[in-house]
Motif scaffolding. Structure first.
Motif, PDB file in Angstrom:
ATOM      1  N   ASP A1339       0.863  -1.182   0.000  1.00 38.71           N
ATOM      2  CA  ASP A1339       0.000   0.000   0.000  1.00 38.71           C
ATOM      3  C   ASP A1339       0.899   1.232   0.000  1.00 38.71           C
ATOM      4  OD1 ASP A1339      -1.761   2.043   0.422  1.00 38.71           O
ATOM      5  OD2 ASP A1339      -2.975   0.932   1.889  1.00 38.71           O
ATOM      6  N   LYS A1340       0.823   1.989  -1.077  1.00 38.29           N
ATOM      7  CA  LYS A1340       1.704   3.153  -1.155  1.00 38.29           C
ATOM      8  C   LYS A1340       1.298   4.231  -0.162  1.00 38.29           C
ATOM      9  CE  LYS A1340       3.058   2.436  -5.947  1.00 38.29           C
ATOM     10  NZ  LYS A1340       3.121   3.001  -7.326  1.00 38.29           N
ATOM     11  N   LYS A1345       0.818  -1.636   6.420  1.00 38.65           N
ATOM     12  CA  LYS A1345      -0.180  -2.693   6.279  1.00 38.65           C
ATOM     13  C   LYS A1345       0.464  -3.992   5.812  1.00 38.65           C
ATOM     14  CE  LYS A1345      -4.031   0.423   5.177  1.00 38.65           C
ATOM     15  NZ  LYS A1345      -5.027   0.805   4.136  1.00 38.65           N
ATOM     16  N   SER A1346       1.508  -3.893   5.000  1.00 39.58           N
ATOM     17  CA  SER A1346       2.114  -5.113   4.436  1.00 39.58           C
ATOM     18  C   SER A1346       3.574  -5.322   4.862  1.00 39.58           C
ATOM     19  CB  SER A1346       2.047  -5.045   2.901  1.00 39.58           C
ATOM     20  OG  SER A1346       2.756  -3.901   2.440  1.00 39.58           O
ATOM     21  N   GLY A1579       7.805  11.569   8.197  1.00 38.82           N
ATOM     22  CA  GLY A1579       8.398  11.417   6.876  1.00 38.82           C
ATOM     23  C   GLY A1579       8.278  10.007   6.354  1.00 38.82           C
ATOM     24  N   HIS A1580       7.970   9.866   5.054  1.00 35.27           N
ATOM     25  CA  HIS A1580       7.871   8.554   4.423  1.00 35.27           C
ATOM     26  C   HIS A1580       9.085   8.316   3.563  1.00 35.27           C
ATOM     27  CE1 HIS A1580       3.649   7.699   5.445  1.00 35.27           C
ATOM     28  NE2 HIS A1580       3.576   9.020   5.500  1.00 35.27           N
ATOM     29  N   GLU A1582      10.839   7.585   0.101  1.00 38.97           N
ATOM     30  CA  GLU A1582      10.464   8.079  -1.209  1.00 38.97           C
ATOM     31  C   GLU A1582       9.908   6.968  -2.073  1.00 38.97           C
ATOM     32  OE1 GLU A1582      13.665  10.196  -2.885  1.00 38.97           O
ATOM     33  OE2 GLU A1582      13.883  11.540  -1.196  1.00 38.97           O
ATOM     34  N   SER A1583      10.401   5.805  -1.952  1.00 35.57           N
ATOM     35  CA  SER A1583       9.884   4.712  -2.760  1.00 35.57           C
ATOM     36  C   SER A1583       9.916   3.458  -1.942  1.00 35.57           C
ATOM     37  CB  SER A1583      10.700   4.575  -4.030  1.00 35.57           C
ATOM     38  OG  SER A1583      11.410   3.401  -4.056  1.00 35.57           O
ATOM     39  N   SER A1584       9.041   2.576  -2.272  1.00 35.42           N
ATOM     40  CA  SER A1584       8.975   1.336  -1.514  1.00 35.42           C
ATOM     41  C   SER A1584      10.208   0.497  -1.720  1.00 35.42           C
ATOM     42  CB  SER A1584       7.745   0.537  -1.926  1.00 35.42           C
ATOM     43  OG  SER A1584       7.810   0.238  -3.306  1.00 35.42           O
ATOM     44  N   ASP A1585      10.903   0.668  -2.821  1.00 33.17           N
ATOM     45  CA  ASP A1585      12.104  -0.130  -3.058  1.00 33.17           C
ATOM     46  C   ASP A1585      13.187   0.208  -2.056  1.00 33.17           C
ATOM     47  OD1 ASP A1585      11.632   0.158  -6.610  1.00 33.17           O
ATOM     48  OD2 ASP A1585      10.890  -1.344  -5.176  1.00 33.17           O
TER      49      ASP A1585
END
Length: 1871
Positions: A1339-1340, A1345-1346, A1579-1580, A1582-1585
């Motif tokens: 989930d971006k 959640k994952s 802060g998140h 920037e990318s899930s990778d």
């Protein structure tokens, strides 16, 4: 030459690499010189002499280079290399010895020379020319030793003739060693030429006078220390009184200061002085420049120590001593000057024959210096008159006396003269000595030209007639001293009388008698004339004077034996050959000699006869020459008569030699004198007799000597010398005569060698005898000769070598070379003899042994001698040629003798000792250094193989052959020969290994037949392998060969399985030993050495059960740890040995560095050493346990003194625990993958305990430095098989978190942090590593959640710390943590951190409030931006609840934790407001505002009751009270409130994975991370990778390390804070080292993470596992009825006054003043700086995980690590904080009722460092008694007596918790 230069070239380059610059440059120059000389040789245009010189230079340089480079000594003869096969072994040894000695010790020199070079005279008051005289002066005898050296200086003090160096330089020649004494001086006299007074005005006249100026003195002894031609500045002294001038040098030497003073403060004589050694010809070669540029020679006064026959001298030295003169009518004394002339018989002046010194040419006259107004002048001036012999007769010397006026005219007036003739009328020269000459008065105008007028006058007062009183009475005299040094003139009248015997026949008898009294130098001057005279008298009057002439002849012959005249022997030899004409003399000489020999037996005095016998050689020379002249003149008449006379003479000689010493007559001395001179007669006899006749004479003469003489008799030594000279003589060289002489020579030689007398001479004789045997002689006489020598000498020669070689060496260093020479010579003789022996000789030798015992003794002797011959010290290191020859002869002999061994000592006649000696010799032979061809250069190896082959393989084949012949007798050599044969197989020669390794199969087979197993073979193999491989023997190839050959051999054996097992064990041991040896090489890092030693130590313990080897490696490992300063590991290591010992009185032998002592004493010593090292390693908890055990021992022995010391030491350890800080180490997991790693690391993974302050980057760098060829892997995934099998090295490194095994200490209230921090990082078996990953669709909007966590748990084979800083991973476990569980865990960790910081702030444990400020800011500010809201969005939504119904309880738990966090934050803000400084108030206000926003975002208006009750009491859900807490802390009635909390199965599943994610800060400054720590928490990434990016990132601090989380993974949390506040070093605990028993893990803080299959059954609310505060109240009642709190967050701060604060301080306790206790949830701790590479835990929504908030943070370590469990009252069951705790087992401190203290007192809870209370289901391993805490036992009222306690059966040992296994059988009684 070419091959040598090639070898040098390679080594020369290595010198450059090794930075040996000096030798590098010198060798370069020498190589160039050799190349130049080689060109000259190749051109071929050199003369014979020049070619010889060039070869000499080349060989000298080759030898120098070989010596400098440590190469072999090359045997040479006449500058050419010698082939050892072409010469005898004895001759080879002599050549080697000669070159070795020449290299070692130069021959002592007896002749010395002094070089003098006058440079200048420095003085301020010069202005006149000077004359300088040098001479050598003996102050002991007060006389000059040499002539004078004369130098003229100009007015500036420089040499007058600078272009002529011979006028400035001289060589004082022929100084003897006796002249180099301290009282021998170089004296310098300086005379000025000028005015009478030095300061008077310049006269108008030009008359100049010689006047004294000054004197200088230097001792010759001072020059002995000068290495080169040093410049000396000599002080110049002047007389106080001029009349003392002649004695000034004596006064200076004797330091009579009143008679002299310095001639000027800056006056000095600059002179170069150098002592040179050797004869003059040698100097001409060595100092060519000196002689070519010119140097004058200054001779010694008189003859030198050795007079050479050709030397021609005729020097008359005359010294003017003093004079006595009258005033002559003057009012003052005269100024007397003497002028000296030498005149011939005609009165003509001899031109140039008055020499003052050697530097200047001779003059016509000489003027003495003038002493002012002195009528009694003393000059002591010496002149030399080198007048030729033919001008001596009639010459005289005239002295003219003049008065020198000081008036204006300055005229010199003659007032007298003296003279002295040089030769008397009878032909004798002026006698040596002092002469008082008459001064004849005369006027100025007297005519002295006509010498005939005054020569008739008397010249000396000593020879005046008695009636001439007029002249005798005169007062005027001149004293002179004369000394003649002439080889042609004599002053002896007796000599002249003898030479003129025909003129006075009546004086012949007297003249012959007086000849013995004449000085020897006079006789040798006229040697030929004297001999002619004697034989002339003998021919004319033989009857009358024969005896006297014979005696005179004997006197002259013996005179030439003197060292001074020995060089005149050739003169006599020349006389006999060329000038002797006495053809009839032989009859008289034989007759007189026989007459003397016949009188020997009856003579009372033997001295004169002994003198006659000394001269035997020359008497025989005269006899033989006389007979030859007679035979020549008469055609050989009277031959029979002559032979008859000679036979009669020898009969007389044999008769007197056969006599033994009777009564007191010293006849043996006379016999000895004859034997000394007898060998010299042989060559003379050969001129008249055949070889066999002379040999017969000699044999019968030597055979007549008495045999039974005393050992100390001097005749015995002389006999041997006579034999030696006989063997050296030409007579013995002839084969015809040798066969005649050999038996008698061998008989005498054998007798001496048997009695061990004069071994040096025996060795010399034997050497000479064997040198004459030619290698290729095939004739029968030579073979018989060898056989004769073998029969007579071989056995005694072997015995002699044995005795000499094993004789203890004398203490004096001077005697050693002689012993070495003797041994070496005997060895060379033995080798030469064995080399000449052929099959026939061996057969004859073996046939001579009549019994087996004799043969056995012979074989034992020869094998033992061979072992001596191949000792390294037998020959010098560089004698490779000699060693190879020796080995070749040995192996040839052994091959001959092995047949005898097989034939005579096998089957029933088997003799173990002989066979054992044979095998030992063979093994030592193969292992010699000089035969290890692999170590040689290629050219050298090739030469040896071409000449001798590989002798190791030859001997190996012989061993195998002999072994095969043994049959059943092989059992006698098992296991004794296993070690030696193993050593042979380790030699890196493939053929040898292939031959020898099968022998081990044979040994196994025979041992299996005998015993049914081969344990002995295995044990011996293992023991020897260790020692041999540690010496550098063996390699990987050997291991493979050993394995393959033996496996192939045992394929068909019935015992194949056990054989394979043995081979595998030995092969594995080799692998480890090879690794160990490689690691122990110089330059290897300590970590690798330690790891390898641990591997080998464990192998010896577990697989081989070798206790002694195990203990040896324990101590090796201990030394390595001490060197690396790993004191804790050193203690653990030594504890391994300590645990093998008991407290008993058994005696232990001396072992390693331990003395012989009882087992109790050794164990006590070990305990003390271990305690000391624990102290140094700051591991005091374990030191305390050992102190207690030792104290118990002291108490049982009533040793109260030591008991007191132990108790004081124990007390000091408690103080150190509480007062000193300890660093907590990092732990790193390291994987070693690839085949290139050592065996003990290959494809294994380890966990390593880091060094102090060592972070991940530093650790990675250290590992890469230790393994420079390794490749660092950039991911944490398990590698595949390609990596495992790769021919490379791969390192995989990441940080891991320790998981303590038990929470006993850490969950107990009131335990200070100093104690708790120890258990977080000590006794750790398990470690954890977390890797986040996304499961399913990501989930971006909300990653959590994952976001799952893959948790890897590593279990080690031993706990850390232990005997190593790293241990291998034994088991890996993988668990996946769900996102919800991860969220619960993260919030729990943050709550714990907040509680801890608040408690520390309340109790003033913080120096400032910044950490709390930043932590509050990080959580609250993140919440504003969606921190906890992210979890709400993820898990509290309807979709999630419906999709995951099983997670209901977990969602409830998360909700509770969120409420709890809010409540903690509210209380934290209250505390923060109290302590916040003024300048931080705005930030505080901002935090309060944001907190209200956060509450509203969570929907919190009021907190639930279970939260309000106690916001921060419990850190892990366990209700606890402080150890001594007051009853009114929690509630007004003193009871602790326990509030029910919802529990479910899902909660139970979650709890074991719940760890406090507590951050540990690095020690960098806070300012460097402000942006990270106070930033927005939402802060998140920037990318899930980025979540999975495992690349390391750089640290912001030098001390921070990359832990296990990357910044990207961490920032995926809805938080912008990059870490919690950091601490300075002083707030941190120092790292510590802790004791970990090997046999079991000790108690620790956290439980093991549960696997899903191990999740426990949920308990109901009223479960007995819940804590109860009152035993009388049921569980539900307790849970449902909470008492109201006495305080809440809603209260204003002022209301706290007078009440217990919300976070109470530590109750009073006798320990540290500020201690609040805490309990922690079961989380393993880890250090996480800001920028890390691998995420250990799931990020928290309330805190950034870039710093890895999964490890011990400052709130858990250092000053921040203070527990707050007494303040937190969350109602989570105790079971949630323990690992699989059964429902019926409640931890002792889980009770929190008012009776808590009573229960604790009754149970006597052990102190927090007690490490024996662990209940660990993983492994039940007993704790060593040295670390177990025995239960308290009340002491008896009266202590028992010591002897009762000492008996082990009287009082049983204190029971251990578990029986202790003993993995190794106890053999320590031998250790």
């Amino acid at each position: 030459m070419t091959s040598t230069l090639r070898d040098w070239g390679a080594m020369w380059k290595q010198l450059f690499v090794k930075n040996e610059g000096d030798l590098f440059n010198r060798l370069w120059h020498v190589m160039n010189e050799i190349l130049d000389l080689r060109r000259q040789v190749l051109v071929g245009h050199l003369t014979h002499d020049r070619m010889r010189d060039v070869k000499q230079h080349i060989t000298a340089r080759l030898d120098w280079g070989n010596e400098q480079l440590g190469l072999d000594l090359v045997p040479r003869r006449e500058f050419s290399m010698v082939d050892p096969d072409d010469i005898s072994v004895t001759e080879l040894y002599r050549l080697m010895e000669h070159r070795h000695r020449k290299k070692e010790t130069p021959a002592p020199v007896s002749t010395h020379h002094l070089f003098v070079h006058l440079k200048s005279l420095m003085s301020s008051n010069l202005g006149e020319e000077l004359e300088v005289f040098f001479f050598i002066y003996d102050s002991r005898e007060n006389r000059p030793l040499s002539e004078r050296f004369f130098v003229k200086l100009n007015k500036n003090g420089l040499p007058k003739f600078p272009e002529k160096t011979e006028r400035q330089c001289t060589l004082f020649v022929d100084l003897g060693s006796s002249d180099l004494r301290k009282d021998v001086y170089i004296v310098v006299h300086i005379i000025r030429i000028g005015r009478m007074g030095a300061g008077e005005k310049k006269n108008l006249c030009n008359v100049q006078y010689r006047r004294p100026f000054g004197c200088a003195v230097v001792s010759i002894a001072d020059l002995l220390t000068a290495d080169s031609k040093d410049d000396h500045l000599l002080k110049v002294y002047a007389c106080n009184t001029e009349s003392d001038w002649s004695q000034i040098h004596d006064n200076i030497i004797k330091k009579v200061n009143s008679r002299y003073n310095l001639s000027g403060s800056n006056t000095g004589l600059a002179v170069a002085l150098q002592l040179l050694h050797g004869d003059i010809e040698q100097l001409r070669r060595e100092y060519m420049v000196l002689f070519t540029r010119g140097v004058s020679i200054t001779k010694k006064l008189g003859f030198s120590d050795v007079i050479m026959p050709g030397e021609m001298r005729n020097d008359l030295y005359m010294t003017l001593e003093k004079g006595e003169f009258e005033k002559g009518g003057k009012s003052v004394a005269r100024n007397v000057e003497i002028t000296i002339y030498a005149l011939d018989a005609d009165g003509q002046i001899l031109k140039g024959f008055v020499a003052v010194g050697s530097g200047e040419p001779g003059g016509d006259e000489y003027h003495t210096f003038v002493l002012y107004h002195n009528n009694s002048p003393r000059w002591a001036e010496q002149i030399k008159l080198p007048i030729p012999v033919d001008m001596f007769r009639g010459s005289h010397v005239r002295f003219e006396f003049r008065h020198c006026s000081t008036k204006d005219k300055g005229e010199k007036k003659l007032f007298g003269f003296s003279f002295v003739p040089l030769m008397q009328e009878d032909g004798r020269t002026l006698p040596d000595g002092t002469h008082e000459l008459i001064v004849h008065k005369c006027e100025e105008n007297a005519n002295l030209q006509d010498c005939s007028r005054y020569l008739k006058l008397p010249f000396s007062k000593s020879n005046l007639p008695g009636n001439n009183q007029t002249v005798k009475g005169t007062k005027e005299s001149l004293w002179i001293t004369s000394f003649l040094c002439s080889t042609k003139l004599t002053q002896n009248g007796d000599m002249l009388d003898l030479l003129k015997w025909r003129a006075h026949p009546e004086r012949i008898s007297d003249s012959l008698s007086k000849l013995k009294e004449i000085d020897g130098s006079e006789i040798v001057k006229f040697l030929q004339d004297t001999l002619d005279t004697l034989f002339g008298i003998l021919d004319e009057s033989s009857q009358r004077y024969a005896l006297k002439v014979f005696d005179c002849l004997v006197h002259i012959i013996n005179l030439l034996q003197d060292s001074k005249f020995q060089h005149f022997k050739p003169v006599m030899d020349t006389y006999i050959e060329s000038h002797f004409a006495g053809a009839l003399s032989y009859r008289d000489l034989i007759k007189v000699l026989k007459w003397y020999v016949d009188r020997i037996i009856d003579a009372d005095r033997q001295e004169h006869i002994q003198q006659v016998l000394k001269a035997t050689e020359y008497i025989f020379k005269y006899i033989v020459q006389s007979r030859r002249l007679f035979a020549l003149a008469t055609g050989g008449q009277n031959e029979e008569e002559f032979r008859c006379c000679m036979h009669e003479l020898f009969m007389s000689i044999r008769f007197f030699l056969s006599q033994e010493n009777k009564s007191m007559r010293p006849i043996t001395h006379t016999q000895a004198v004859f034997l000394q001179s007898f060998p010299a007669v042989y060559n003379e006899l050969l001129k008249l007799f055949t070889v066999r006749e002379v040999a017969t004479f000699v044999r019968e003469t030597l055979g007549s000597l008495p045999t039974a003489s005393q050992p100390d008799c001097p005749l015995e030594a002389v006999k041997l010398h006579c034999i030696a000279k006989t063997v050296d003589s030409q007579l013995y060289t002839n084969p015809d005569s040798r066969c005649v002489l050999l038996p008698v020579v061998l008989r005498l030689l054998q007798a001496h060698m048997q009695e061990q007398r004069d071994l040096v001479m025996c060795a010399h004789i034997l050497t000479c005898m064997l040198s004459l045997l030619k290698k290729d002689d095939t004739d029968s006489s030579s073979s018989e000769e060898v056989d004769l020598i073998v029969e007579s000498v071989l056995a005694v020669l072997l015995r002699t070598i044995l005795e000499v070689a094993n004789r203890p060496q004398p203490a004096g260093p001077t005697l050693r070379p002689q012993v070495q020479d003797v041994t070496g010579e005997f060895v060379s003789c033995l080798l030469a003899l064995l080399r000449h022996m052929k099959d026939k000789h061996y057969q004859q030798l073996l046939q001579r042994f009549t019994s087996k015992e004799d043969l056995r003794d012979f074989l034992l002797h020869i094998f033992t001698v061979f072992r001596i011959l191949i000792r390294p010290e037998m020959f010098p290191k560089d004698w490779t040629v000699m060693r190879l020859v020796t080995n070749n002869i040995i192996i040839t002999t052994v091959l001959y003798l092995s047949d005898a061994l097989r034939k005579n000592f096998l089957s029933e006649k088997f003799d173990y000792k002989v066979w054992d000696s044979y095998f030992c010799l063979s093994v030592i032979f193969i292992n010699q250094t000089c035969l290890q061809l692999e170590t040689f250069s290629a050219s050298k190896k090739k030469k040896i193989l071409e000449k001798y082959g590989d002798m190791r393989v030859m001997m190996g084949c012989e061993i195998f052959s002999m072994w095969q012949n043994l049959g059943e007798h092989k059992l006698n050599f098992i296991p004794a020969m296993i070690g030696p044969f193993l050593e042979v197989t380790l030699v890196p020669q493939p053929d040898l290994r292939n031959v020898m390794i099968p022998i081990f199969h044979d040994m196994m087979d025979w041992e299996q037949r005998r015993s049914g197993n081969f344990k002995q073979v295995e044990a011996k193999l293992i023991d020897k392998l260790d020692s041999l491989m540690s010496e550098g023997k063996g390699d990987e190839t050997y291991r493979e060969l050993f394995n393959s050959i033996l496996l192939k051999k045992i394929e068909r054996e019935t015992w194949r399985e056990s054989g394979i097992s043995l081979i595998a064990t030995v092969t594995r041991l080799m692998e480890r030993l090879l690794d160990y040896r490689d690691c122990m090489k110089l330059g290897e890092v300590d970590g690798k050495k330690i790891g390898c030693t641990v591997s080998l130590l464990n192998f010896y313990k577990t697989e081989l059960n070798k206790e002694e080897m195990y203990i040896r490696y324990i101590h090796k490992l201990y030394d390595l740890h001490l060197k690396a300063q790993n004191y804790t590991e050193a203690s653990y290591t030594l504890l391994l040995y300590d645990e093998l010992l008991e407290w008993s009185e058994r005696p232990l032998r001396e072992f390693l560095s331990y003395p012989m002592q009882s087992e109790w004493q050794r164990k006590e010593y070990l305990h003390l050493t271990i305690i000391q090292n624990f102290d140094r390693g700051k591991c005091w908890e374990n030191g305390i346990l050992l102190c207690r055990e030792l104290a118990d021992q002291y108490e049982s022995y009533y040793d109260y003194r030591n008991l007191s010391k132990m108790r004081m030491m124990e007390a000091s350890f408690y103080d150190k625990i509480m007062d000193q800080q300890r660093l907590e180490p990092e732990f790193f997991r390291v994987g070693f993958y690839g085949k290139k790693f050592p065996f003990f690391l290959r494809n294994k993974e380890f966990v390593c305990r880091g060094h102090d302050y060592e972070r991940l980057e530093a650790f990675q760098q250290r590992m890469l430095n230790e393994f420079p060829h390794a490749i660092a892997m950039q991911h944490a995934n398990q590698p595949d098989q390609t990596i495992y099998q790769a021919e490379a090295q791969y390192l995989q490194i990441y940080a891991v978190t320790p998981i303590p095994d038990s929470q006993d200490v850490l969950q107990r209230d009131g335990v200070p942090d100093n104690i708790k921090s120890f258990y977080k990082v000590n006794h750790i078996w398990r470690f954890r590593y977390d890797r986040p990953f996304h499961k399913g669709t990501k989930d971006k909007e909300n990653e959590f959640k994952s976001l799952w966590v893959e948790r890897t748990t590593l279990t080690l084979v031993q706990s850390l710390p232990g005997i190593s800083r790293w241990f291998e991973v034994e088991r890996r476990e993988l668990v996946e943590v769900s996102p919800l569980e991860n969220a619960i865990e993260v919030i729990e960790n943050k709550n714990l951190q907040l509680r801890t910081l608040i408690t520390q702030c309340q109790t003033r444990q913080m120096q400032n409030i910044n950490p709390l400020t930043m932590c509050l800011n990080g959580v609250i500010d993140a919440a504003v931006n969606g921190g906890l809201a992210r979890y709400q969005e993820a898990f509290f939504v309807k979709d999630y609840i419906m999709n995951h119904p099983e997670d209901g309880d977990k969602i409830g738990r998360l909700r509770e934790l969120m409420f709890e966090q809010a409540h903690i934050l509210e209380f934290g803000l209250t505390v923060h407001e109290k302590f916040v400084p003024q300048d931080m108030r705005p930030l505080h206000k901002k935090l309060v505002d944001q907190f209200h926003l956060m509450k509203s975002s969570l929907g919190i208006q009021e907190f639930p009751a279970y939260v309000r009750a106690s916001p921060i009491h419990f850190t892990n859900g366990s209700p606890r009270v402080g150890r001594n807490s007051a009853p009114n802390i929690m509630s007004p009635d003193g009871g602790a409130r326990v509030v029910s909390r919802r529990r479910s199965d899902t909660l139970q599943v979650h709890r074991p994975l719940s760890y406090p994610a507590v951050n540990r800060y690095s020690s960098s400054s806070l300012s460097s991370q402000a942006s990270n720590e106070v930033s927005n928490i939402t802060g998140h990434s920037e990318s899930s990778d980025e979540v999975f990016n495992m690349q390391p990132s750089p640290s912001t601090s030098s001390l921070s390390s990359n832990h296990s989380a990357s910044p990207n993974v961490s920032s995926s949390a809805p938080s912008s804070a990059r870490g919690s506040p950091q601490l300075s070093d002083k707030h941190k605990h120092p790292r510590e080292n802790c004791l970990s028993p090997r046999d079991r893990p000790c108690s620790a803080v956290y439980p093991n993470p549960m696997e899903p299959t191990q999740r426990p059954v949920p308990h109901p609310a009223g479960d007995s596992s819940l804590p109860r505060s009152d035993p009388n109240i049921s569980s539900p009642d307790k849970v449902v009825k909470p008492a109201p709190s006495s305080w809440s967050l809603d209260m204003p701060l002022s209301e706290f006054n007078g009440k217990c604060p919300p976070v109470p301080p530590r109750p009073p306790y006798s320990g540290s003043p500020a201690r609040t206790t805490r309990s922690q949830s079961p989380v393993s701790t880890s250090r996480s700086p800001q920028k890390t590479s691998v995420p250990p835990f799931t990020p928290s929504p309330t805190e950034c995980q870039s710093t890895g908030l999964v490890s011990n943070s400052p709130v858990l370590s250092g000053s921040y690590s203070s527990g707050i469990s007494s303040l937190s009252r969350c109602s989570v069951s105790e079971a949630s904080g323990t690992e699989n705790t059964p429902t019926d087992h409640v931890l002792p401190n889980s009770a929190s009722s008012g009776s808590d203290e009573l229960i604790r007192r009754e149970n006597k809870t052990p102190p927090p460092y007690s490490i024996h209370e662990r209940n660990n289901p993983r492994r039940q391993v007993p704790l060593p008694p040295s670390l177990s805490l025995p239960p308290n036992v009340d002491a008896p009222p009266i202590p028992p007596k010591p002897h009762q306690i000492r008996r082990q059966d009287t009082e049983p040992r204190r029971p251990e918790q578990f029986p202790r296994p003993r993995p190794i059988p106890r053999k320590v009684s031998q250790l």
